[in-house]
Design an enzyme around this catalytic site. Structure first.
Site, PDB file in Angstrom:
ATOM      1  N   GLY A  11      36.799 167.806  35.479  1.00 50.15           N
ATOM      2  CA  GLY A  11      37.644 168.742  34.752  1.00 50.15           C
ATOM      3  C   GLY A  11      38.287 169.799  35.636  1.00 50.15           C
ATOM      4  O   GLY A  11      39.396 170.256  35.364  1.00 50.15           O
ATOM      5  N   ASN A  12      37.610 170.192  36.733  1.00 47.29           N
ATOM      6  CA  ASN A  12      38.153 171.219  37.626  1.00 47.29           C
ATOM      7  C   ASN A  12      39.416 170.767  38.327  1.00 47.29           C
ATOM      8  O   ASN A  12      40.181 171.598  38.838  1.00 47.29           O
ATOM      9  CB  ASN A  12      37.122 171.614  38.686  1.00 47.29           C
ATOM     10  CG  ASN A  12      35.996 172.435  38.113  1.00 47.29           C
ATOM     11  OD1 ASN A  12      36.009 172.771  36.933  1.00 47.29           O
ATOM     12  ND2 ASN A  12      35.016 172.751  38.931  1.00 47.29           N
ATOM     13  N   LYS A 129      27.293 166.828  20.959  1.00 48.88           N
ATOM     14  CA  LYS A 129      28.308 167.272  21.918  1.00 48.88           C
ATOM     15  C   LYS A 129      29.151 168.394  21.318  1.00 48.88           C
ATOM     16  O   LYS A 129      29.919 168.175  20.389  1.00 48.88           O
ATOM     17  CB  LYS A 129      29.203 166.088  22.293  1.00 48.88           C
ATOM     18  CG  LYS A 129      30.327 166.425  23.245  1.00 48.88           C
ATOM     19  CD  LYS A 129      29.822 166.714  24.641  1.00 48.88           C
ATOM     20  CE  LYS A 129      30.972 166.914  25.615  1.00 48.88           C
ATOM     21  NZ  LYS A 129      30.493 167.274  26.945  1.00 48.88           N
ATOM     22  N   LYS A 214      32.819 160.915  30.196  1.00 46.81           N
ATOM     23  CA  LYS A 214      33.827 160.364  31.099  1.00 46.81           C
ATOM     24  C   LYS A 214      33.221 159.601  32.270  1.00 46.81           C
ATOM     25  O   LYS A 214      33.851 158.671  32.796  1.00 46.81           O
ATOM     26  CB  LYS A 214      34.757 161.461  31.603  1.00 46.81           C
ATOM     27  CG  LYS A 214      34.083 162.531  32.425  1.00 46.81           C
ATOM     28  CD  LYS A 214      35.065 163.591  32.883  1.00 46.81           C
ATOM     29  CE  LYS A 214      34.366 164.764  33.551  1.00 46.81           C
ATOM     30  NZ  LYS A 214      33.467 164.399  34.646  1.00 46.81           N
ATOM     31  N   LYS A 276      26.524 161.437  36.225  1.00 47.75           N
ATOM     32  CA  LYS A 276      27.255 160.923  37.386  1.00 47.75           C
ATOM     33  C   LYS A 276      26.378 159.963  38.180  1.00 47.75           C
ATOM     34  O   LYS A 276      26.828 158.878  38.591  1.00 47.75           O
ATOM     35  CB  LYS A 276      27.721 162.085  38.271  1.00 47.75           C
ATOM     36  CG  LYS A 276      28.759 162.971  37.609  1.00 47.75           C
ATOM     37  CD  LYS A 276      29.076 164.198  38.443  1.00 47.75           C
ATOM     38  CE  LYS A 276      30.189 165.026  37.833  1.00 47.75           C
ATOM     39  NZ  LYS A 276      29.965 165.412  36.439  1.00 47.75           N
TER      40      LYS A 276
END
Length: 312
Positions: A11-12, A129, A214, A276
Site C-alpha cells: 500500500g505504501n 477485516k 493481497k 507475506k
C-alpha cells in the site's frame, strides 16, 4: 536470464502513511514505483504487477457514506472495482512513460480482475477485516441494524464495519494474463486482491462483499500465470527474525526448510509479515523463487542481490 516476475506492491507504493490522499500525491508515488519496475523490464524480465488498495477503497466507501443522501451507495465489490480502475490507470500511464524514458516500447495493459472465493469459506462465518470509516458505538450498531453489517470495536479507535477475508481459489482471466506475458506484454492485474466473486450453482458468477488478502491473491496469480518469481514489496529491506530484540537478524537467501522452521516458531506476526511469508513459502514449495524486499531495492532483488530470497 529472463524470468516471469509477479511484483506485488504494498500500500505504501501508492499512499504513504499520514499522507493526504490527493490524486497528485498518489500519482507521484505510483510514478516512483513504476520507475523501479521499468528497470526490471529493461533487464529483460516479463512482468505482472499487482497492488494493494486498502486506503483507496476505504476512501471510496467514505465518499459513499458522505453522499448517501444524494447518490445511492454502491456495494463493496463495486467499490473494489472502482479502486482497481483508477489505480490501474495511474500505473498503466506512468509505467508507459517510464518505459518510454528508457527507450522501450513494451505494451502495457491494466486488467480489471475478479477473484473467485468459496462461498463456504469459514471466513464468512466470522467477519474480521475492518474497512471504511470509524463510528461511535451507537452509530455503528444503528448501521448494523439498518444495513445488516457486522461491526466491531477496532483497537480502541472506534467502531468499524468488518467483512470476511476469504482465501482466493482462482484468479479469473489468469490464462489470458499468461498468454499476454508470454508475448512480453506487461500486465497490471488483481489489484487489492481482486474483486471477490462466488460461482453460483448454474455456473455464473456473482460479486460478494469481502476483502481478499493481497499477498494470498498475489501467490495465486503467480501460480496460475506460471511465474518464475514472486516478489512481494514492503517497507523494509528484508524479513527479520527475533524482530525488535537484541538478537534481531535480517534474512538473506534462505532455504524453504529454513523459512518453514521460522514460520513454525511464530517469528512472523499475523498482522504484517505473516501473510507475506505464507505466500512466499507456498510459492517456493511450487519450485519458484520468492522474494520479500523494499521497493527501492526491487531491481537488485530480482538479480538475487538484495532482499530475503526463498527457494527449495
Amino acid at each position: 536470464m529472463s524470468e516471469k516476475v509477479v511484483i506485488a506492491l504494498g500500500g505504501n507504493a501508492i499512499l504513504q502513511p499520514k499522507q493526504e490522499a490527493t490524486y497528485e500525491n498518489q500519482l507521484e508515488n505510483v510514478r516512483k514505483s513504476t520507475e523501479i519496475i521499468a528497470k526490471i523490464i529493461k533487464n529483460g524480465h516479463e512482468v505482472v504487477v499487482t497492488h494493494g488498495n486498502g486506503p483507496q477503497v476505504g476512501n471510496i466507501l467514505r465518499q459513499n457514506e458522505e453522499a448517501k443522501e444524494v447518490v445511492p451507495p454502491f456495494p463493496l465489490d463495486v467499490c473494489s472495482a472502482e479502486s482497481q480502475g483508477f489505480i490501474g490507470y495511474m500505473m498503466d500511464q506512468t509505467l508507459k512513460n517510464e518505459l518510454h524514458k528508457l527507450g522501450l516500447d513494451n505494451q502495457v495493459i491494466s486488467m480489471l480482475t475478479q477473484t473467485e472465493v468459496d462461498k463456504k469459506d469459514p471466513a464468512f462465518e466470522d467477519p474480521s477485516k475492518p474497512i471504511g470509516v470509524f463510528y461511535s458505538e451507537e452509530e455503528a450498531k444503528k448501521l448494523a441494524q439498518e444495513k445488516g453489517w457486522d461491526v466491531k470495536e477496532d483497537a480502541g479507535r472506534g467502531w468499524r464495519r468488518v467483512v470476511a477475508s476469504p482465501r482466493p481459489t482462482s484468479i479469473l482471466g489468469s490464462e489470458t494474463i499468461k498468454l499476454l506475458t508470454d508475448q512480453k506484454v506487461i500486465v497490471i492485474a488483481s489489484g487489492g486482491g481482486g474483486i471477490p466473486v462466488i460461482k453460483q450453482e448454474d455456473g455464473t458468477y456473482k460479486g460478494i462483499e469481502a476483502v481478499i488478502d493481497k499477498d494470498r491473491s498475489g501467490f495465486k496469480l503467480a501460480e496460475e500465470a506460471k511465474a518464475d518469481v514472486l516478489m512481494i514489496l514492503t517497507d523494509v529491506d528484508n524479513v527479520f527474525v527475533n524482530y525488535g530484540k537484541p538478537d534481531q537478524k535480517a534474512l538473506g537467501s534462505i532455504t524453504l526448510e529454513e523459512a518453514k522452521q521460522y514460520e513454525a516458531e511464530g517469528q512472523f506476526s499475523a498482522g504484517s509479515m505473516g501473510p507475506k511469508m505464507e505466500a512466499a513459502i507456498k510459492f517456493a514449495e511450487l519450485g519458484g523463487r520468492a522474494i520479500i524486499c523494499s521497493l527501492d531495492q526491487a531491481d537488485l532483488a530480482v538479480e538475487g542481490k538484495a532482499g530475503t530470497q526463498i527457494q527449495k
